[in-house]
Design a protein around this motif. Sequence first.
Motif, PDB file in Angstrom:
ATOM      1  N   MET A   1       0.840  -1.178   0.000  1.00 39.49           N
ATOM      2  CA  MET A   1       0.000   0.000   0.000  1.00 39.49           C
ATOM      3  C   MET A   1       0.887   1.244   0.000  1.00 39.49           C
ATOM      4  O   MET A   1       1.896   1.288   0.692  1.00 39.49           O
ATOM      5  CB  MET A   1      -0.893   0.001   1.239  1.00 39.49           C
ATOM      6  N   ILE A   2       0.513   2.244  -0.791  1.00 39.96           N
ATOM      7  CA  ILE A   2       1.209   3.520  -0.803  1.00 39.96           C
ATOM      8  C   ILE A   2       0.201   4.616  -0.479  1.00 39.96           C
ATOM      9  O   ILE A   2      -1.002   4.443  -0.666  1.00 39.96           O
ATOM     10  CB  ILE A   2       1.904   3.813  -2.146  1.00 39.96           C
ATOM     11  N   THR A   3       0.705   5.727  -0.007  1.00 38.85           N
ATOM     12  CA  THR A   3      -0.128   6.900   0.263  1.00 38.85           C
ATOM     13  C   THR A   3       0.356   8.029  -0.624  1.00 38.85           C
ATOM     14  O   THR A   3       1.556   8.317  -0.662  1.00 38.85           O
ATOM     15  CB  THR A   3      -0.016   7.326   1.744  1.00 38.85           C
ATOM     16  N   ILE A   4      -0.577   8.646  -1.352  1.00 37.38           N
ATOM     17  CA  ILE A   4      -0.244   9.756  -2.234  1.00 37.38           C
ATOM     18  C   ILE A   4      -0.881  11.015  -1.675  1.00 37.38           C
ATOM     19  O   ILE A   4      -2.093  11.072  -1.497  1.00 37.38           O
ATOM     20  CB  ILE A   4      -0.748   9.508  -3.671  1.00 37.38           C
ATOM     21  N   GLN A   5      -0.058  12.013  -1.379  1.00 39.48           N
ATOM     22  CA  GLN A   5      -0.541  13.314  -0.909  1.00 39.48           C
ATOM     23  C   GLN A   5      -0.384  14.312  -2.047  1.00 39.48           C
ATOM     24  O   GLN A   5       0.718  14.526  -2.537  1.00 39.48           O
ATOM     25  CB  GLN A   5       0.266  13.795   0.300  1.00 39.48           C
ATOM     26  N   ASN A   6      -1.489  14.917  -2.456  1.00 40.10           N
ATOM     27  CA  ASN A   6      -1.455  15.921  -3.520  1.00 40.10           C
ATOM     28  C   ASN A   6      -1.120  17.268  -2.895  1.00 40.10           C
ATOM     29  O   ASN A   6      -1.879  17.777  -2.073  1.00 40.10           O
ATOM     30  CB  ASN A   6      -2.792  15.973  -4.247  1.00 40.10           C
ATOM     31  N   LEU A   7      -0.004  17.849  -3.280  1.00 38.61           N
ATOM     32  CA  LEU A   7       0.452  19.131  -2.741  1.00 38.61           C
ATOM     33  C   LEU A   7       0.273  20.264  -3.749  1.00 38.61           C
ATOM     34  O   LEU A   7       0.864  21.322  -3.608  1.00 38.61           O
ATOM     35  CB  LEU A   7       1.925  19.023  -2.327  1.00 38.61           C
ATOM     36  N   GLY A   8      -0.544  20.037  -4.776  1.00 39.31           N
ATOM     37  CA  GLY A   8      -0.782  21.050  -5.803  1.00 39.31           C
ATOM     38  C   GLY A   8       0.146  20.879  -6.974  1.00 39.31           C
ATOM     39  O   GLY A   8      -0.179  20.184  -7.924  1.00 39.31           O
ATOM     40  N   ASP A  17       7.209   1.123   3.407  1.00 40.26           N
ATOM     41  CA  ASP A  17       8.284   1.145   4.399  1.00 40.26           C
ATOM     42  C   ASP A  17       8.426   2.506   5.079  1.00 40.26           C
ATOM     43  O   ASP A  17       9.310   2.720   5.894  1.00 40.26           O
ATOM     44  CB  ASP A  17       9.611   0.756   3.753  1.00 40.26           C
ATOM     45  N   GLY A  18       7.538   3.464   4.707  1.00 43.16           N
ATOM     46  CA  GLY A  18       7.572   4.798   5.299  1.00 43.16           C
ATOM     47  C   GLY A  18       8.462   5.784   4.563  1.00 43.16           C
ATOM     48  O   GLY A  18       8.514   6.958   4.923  1.00 43.16           O
ATOM     49  N   ALA A  19       9.180   5.318   3.533  1.00 47.95           N
ATOM     50  CA  ALA A  19      10.049   6.216   2.765  1.00 47.95           C
ATOM     51  C   ALA A  19       9.191   7.152   1.919  1.00 47.95           C
ATOM     52  O   ALA A  19       8.176   6.754   1.365  1.00 47.95           O
ATOM     53  CB  ALA A  19      10.976   5.406   1.872  1.00 47.95           C
ATOM     54  N   ALA A  20       9.601   8.414   1.831  1.00 48.56           N
ATOM     55  CA  ALA A  20       8.861   9.414   1.068  1.00 48.56           C
ATOM     56  C   ALA A  20       9.619   9.803  -0.186  1.00 48.56           C
ATOM     57  O   ALA A  20      10.845   9.904  -0.175  1.00 48.56           O
ATOM     58  CB  ALA A  20       8.621  10.655   1.921  1.00 48.56           C
ATOM     59  N   GLU A  21       8.873  10.004  -1.289  1.00 43.85           N
ATOM     60  CA  GLU A  21       9.431  10.501  -2.544  1.00 43.85           C
ATOM     61  C   GLU A  21       8.604  11.700  -2.975  1.00 43.85           C
ATOM     62  O   GLU A  21       7.394  11.731  -2.771  1.00 43.85           O
ATOM     63  CB  GLU A  21       9.342   9.450  -3.653  1.00 43.85           C
ATOM     64  N   GLU A  22       9.255  12.687  -3.581  1.00 41.29           N
ATOM     65  CA  GLU A  22       8.567  13.870  -4.100  1.00 41.29           C
ATOM     66  C   GLU A  22       8.487  13.773  -5.619  1.00 41.29           C
ATOM     67  O   GLU A  22       9.495  13.491  -6.271  1.00 41.29           O
ATOM     68  CB  GLU A  22       9.316  15.140  -3.714  1.00 41.29           C
TER      69      GLU A  22
END
Length: 64
Positions: A1-8, A17-22
Motif C-alpha cells: 500500500m502507498i499513500t499519495i498526498q497531492n500538494l498542488g 516502508d515509510g520512505a517518502a518521494e517527491e
Amino acid sequence: MITIQNLGSSLRVLGPDGAAEEFAASPANQSSRYQEAATHDAIVIDGREALVMKRGSTPQTCRR
C-alpha cells in the motif's frame, strides 16, 4: 500500500516502508502527471485512479 498526498504542483508518495518521494508536475503547468527527478518514476492521476510507473517494474493501477 502507498499513500499519495497531492500538494498542488507536486505529490508526496509514502511507500509501505515509510520512505517518502517527491514527484513534481511534469510538465509544470498541469495537475495530472508527475515525475520523480532522480529516478524518472512517474504517476498519472485520473479521477479516483493513479497509474504508478517505476523503472524496471510493470505499471500498476491504484484506486482510492
